[in-house]
Design a protein around this motif. Structure first.
Motif, PDB file in Angstrom:
ATOM      1  N   ARG A 112       0.861  -1.021  -0.033  1.00 38.10           N
ATOM      2  CA  ARG A 112      -0.012  -0.079   0.009  1.00 38.10           C
ATOM      3  C   ARG A 112       0.728   1.319   0.072  1.00 38.10           C
ATOM      4  N   ALA A 113       2.043   1.303   0.342  1.00 40.29           N
ATOM      5  CA  ALA A 113       2.802   2.378   0.628  1.00 40.29           C
ATOM      6  C   ALA A 113       3.783   2.597  -0.414  1.00 40.29           C
ATOM      7  N   ASN A 114       3.714   1.633  -1.298  1.00 41.37           N
ATOM      8  CA  ASN A 114       4.898   1.437  -2.564  1.00 41.37           C
ATOM      9  C   ASN A 114       4.143   1.326  -3.748  1.00 41.37           C
ATOM     10  N   GLY A 115       2.719   1.851  -4.012  1.00 42.25           N
ATOM     11  CA  GLY A 115       2.269   1.775  -5.384  1.00 42.25           C
ATOM     12  C   GLY A 115       2.096   0.190  -5.823  1.00 42.25           C
ATOM     13  N   GLY A 116       2.139  -0.730  -4.829  1.00 45.31           N
ATOM     14  CA  GLY A 116       1.921  -2.246  -5.159  1.00 45.31           C
ATOM     15  C   GLY A 116       3.253  -2.888  -5.360  1.00 45.31           C
ATOM     16  N   GLU A 117       4.300  -2.285  -5.027  1.00 44.79           N
ATOM     17  CA  GLU A 117       5.762  -2.799  -5.355  1.00 44.79           C
ATOM     18  C   GLU A 117       6.218  -3.102  -3.932  1.00 44.79           C
ATOM     19  N   VAL A 118       6.579  -4.583  -3.942  1.00 50.69           N
ATOM     20  CA  VAL A 118       7.067  -4.991  -2.588  1.00 50.69           C
ATOM     21  C   VAL A 118       8.253  -5.838  -3.074  1.00 50.69           C
ATOM     22  N   SER A 174       4.308  -8.034  -8.684  1.00 50.99           N
ATOM     23  CA  SER A 174       3.511  -9.321  -8.985  1.00 50.99           C
ATOM     24  C   SER A 174       2.491  -9.708  -7.586  1.00 50.99           C
ATOM     25  N   LEU A 175       2.122  -8.982  -7.085  1.00 56.22           N
ATOM     26  CA  LEU A 175       1.215  -9.089  -5.885  1.00 56.22           C
ATOM     27  C   LEU A 175      -0.005  -8.547  -6.387  1.00 56.22           C
ATOM     28  N   VAL A 176      -1.370  -9.038  -5.596  1.00 58.44           N
ATOM     29  CA  VAL A 176      -2.539  -8.350  -5.398  1.00 58.44           C
ATOM     30  C   VAL A 176      -2.920  -8.677  -3.847  1.00 58.44           C
ATOM     31  N   LEU A 177      -3.487  -7.738  -3.378  1.00 59.48           N
ATOM     32  CA  LEU A 177      -4.207  -7.868  -2.207  1.00 59.48           C
ATOM     33  C   LEU A 177      -5.819  -8.317  -2.279  1.00 59.48           C
ATOM     34  N   VAL A 178      -5.935  -9.641  -1.910  1.00 61.10           N
ATOM     35  CA  VAL A 178      -7.308 -10.356  -2.105  1.00 61.10           C
ATOM     36  C   VAL A 178      -8.199  -9.899  -0.799  1.00 61.10           C
ATOM     37  N   HIS A 179      -9.321  -9.348  -0.822  1.00 61.24           N
ATOM     38  CA  HIS A 179     -10.254  -9.216   0.256  1.00 61.24           C
ATOM     39  C   HIS A 179     -11.184 -10.401   0.325  1.00 61.24           C
ATOM     40  N   VAL A 180     -10.795 -11.566   0.988  1.00 62.11           N
ATOM     41  CA  VAL A 180     -11.325 -12.807   1.071  1.00 62.11           C
ATOM     42  C   VAL A 180     -12.438 -12.879   2.288  1.00 62.11           C
ATOM     43  N   PRO A 181     -13.943 -13.206   1.905  1.00 68.44           N
ATOM     44  CA  PRO A 181     -14.760 -13.102   2.812  1.00 68.44           C
ATOM     45  C   PRO A 181     -14.523 -14.638   3.631  1.00 68.44           C
ATOM     46  N   LYS A 182     -14.880 -14.336   4.916  1.00 63.95           N
ATOM     47  CA  LYS A 182     -14.648 -15.490   5.991  1.00 63.95           C
ATOM     48  C   LYS A 182     -15.964 -15.778   6.199  1.00 63.95           C
ATOM     49  N   LYS A 183     -16.124 -17.105   6.655  1.00 66.05           N
ATOM     50  CA  LYS A 183     -17.195 -17.821   7.049  1.00 66.05           C
ATOM     51  C   LYS A 183     -18.166 -17.113   7.997  1.00 66.05           C
ATOM     52  N   ASP A 184     -17.325 -16.443   8.902  1.00 62.60           N
ATOM     53  CA  ASP A 184     -17.978 -15.661   9.984  1.00 62.60           C
ATOM     54  C   ASP A 184     -18.509 -14.360   9.613  1.00 62.60           C
ATOM     55  N   HIS A 186      -4.501 -13.729 -11.695  1.00 66.80           N
ATOM     56  CA  HIS A 186      -4.825 -15.095 -11.533  1.00 66.80           C
ATOM     57  C   HIS A 186      -3.829 -15.376 -10.075  1.00 66.80           C
ATOM     58  N   VAL A 187      -4.367 -15.955  -9.258  1.00 68.53           N
ATOM     59  CA  VAL A 187      -3.812 -16.364  -7.936  1.00 68.53           C
ATOM     60  C   VAL A 187      -3.892 -17.756  -8.040  1.00 68.53           C
ATOM     61  N   VAL A 188      -2.939 -18.352  -7.008  1.00 68.84           N
ATOM     62  CA  VAL A 188      -2.881 -19.777  -6.815  1.00 68.84           C
ATOM     63  C   VAL A 188      -3.091 -20.094  -5.658  1.00 68.84           C
ATOM     64  N   GLY A 189      -3.676 -21.166  -4.993  1.00 67.65           N
ATOM     65  CA  GLY A 189      -3.671 -21.597  -3.479  1.00 67.65           C
ATOM     66  C   GLY A 189      -2.700 -22.722  -3.562  1.00 67.65           C
ATOM     67  N   SER A 190      -1.379 -22.174  -3.415  1.00 68.51           N
ATOM     68  CA  SER A 190      -0.141 -23.253  -3.348  1.00 68.51           C
ATOM     69  C   SER A 190       0.205 -23.343  -1.665  1.00 68.51           C
ATOM     70  N   VAL A 250     -15.176 -10.415  -5.161  1.00 66.35           N
ATOM     71  CA  VAL A 250     -14.353  -9.759  -4.186  1.00 66.35           C
ATOM     72  C   VAL A 250     -13.639  -8.532  -4.403  1.00 66.35           C
ATOM     73  N   GLU A 251     -13.174  -7.874  -3.446  1.00 69.73           N
ATOM     74  CA  GLU A 251     -12.415  -6.638  -3.725  1.00 69.73           C
ATOM     75  C   GLU A 251     -11.024  -7.149  -3.986  1.00 69.73           C
ATOM     76  N   ILE A 252     -10.245  -6.478  -4.786  1.00 64.33           N
ATOM     77  CA  ILE A 252      -8.950  -6.687  -4.835  1.00 64.33           C
ATOM     78  C   ILE A 252      -8.197  -5.245  -4.917  1.00 64.33           C
ATOM     79  N   GLU A 253      -6.739  -5.267  -4.440  1.00 60.48           N
ATOM     80  CA  GLU A 253      -5.984  -4.191  -4.538  1.00 60.48           C
ATOM     81  C   GLU A 253      -5.063  -4.484  -5.400  1.00 60.48           C
ATOM     82  N   VAL A 254      -4.723  -3.610  -6.578  1.00 60.57           N
ATOM     83  CA  VAL A 254      -3.530  -3.963  -7.468  1.00 60.57           C
ATOM     84  C   VAL A 254      -2.723  -2.798  -7.580  1.00 60.57           C
TER      85      VAL A 254
END
Length: 136
Positions: A12-18, A27-37, A55-59, A79-83
């Motif tokens: 968030r502080a660096n324009g998406g660069e980590v 090469s990252l995105v932040l995915v706002h994943v809904p939880k069961k609760d 595209h994201v992978v559940g590795s 979902v909401e994603i931050e790119v």
């Protein structure tokens, strides 16, 4: 501070660069994943862009079990994603789980993207890593 929160804050502080604590570049995105609760979890995930989709992978680092966020994406239609960008953009994205040849082709792209993904196959005990397309 936990590892994921450090990555989220850096993203968030660096324009998406980590590049610290690990070198991800943009090469990252932040995915706002809904939880069961009913809550939400922000997951920083390696991503491969294709057109306006990500595209994201559940590795799960090669674990024999899916990461918890996989189940949240399977329940979600959107979902909401931050790119990456200047500034970081937040988008609403539809969730599609890839299957068959489309999934296998994208998995090959993840392995070409980082040799770490190929290494994960050795410890996953045959688990097939789910891959999701997140697209506006």
């Amino acid at each position: 501070m936990d590892f994921n929160q450090q990555i989220i804050d850096t993203f968030r502080a660096n324009g998406g660069e980590v590049n610290e604590p690990m070198r991800f570049g943009k090469s990252l995105v932040l995915v706002h994943v809904p939880k069961k609760d009913g809550g939400e979890r922000v997951a920083p995930l390696a991503a491969i862009p294709e057109g306006d989709a990500w595209h994201v992978v559940g590795s799960a680092g090669g674990s024999p079990k899916h990461p918890a966020w996989v189940y949240g994406l399977r329940r979600a239609e959107e979902v909401e994603i931050e790119v990456p960008g200047d500034p970081v953009r937040t988008l609403t994205a539809k969730v599609f789980e890839l299957a068959d040849e489309e999934r296998d082709s994208m998995w090959e792209r993840f392995k070409a993207f980082s040799s770490g993904f190929a290494e994960y196959e050795k410890t996953a005990e045959g688990r097939v890593f789910p891959i999701f397309r997140l697209a506006p």
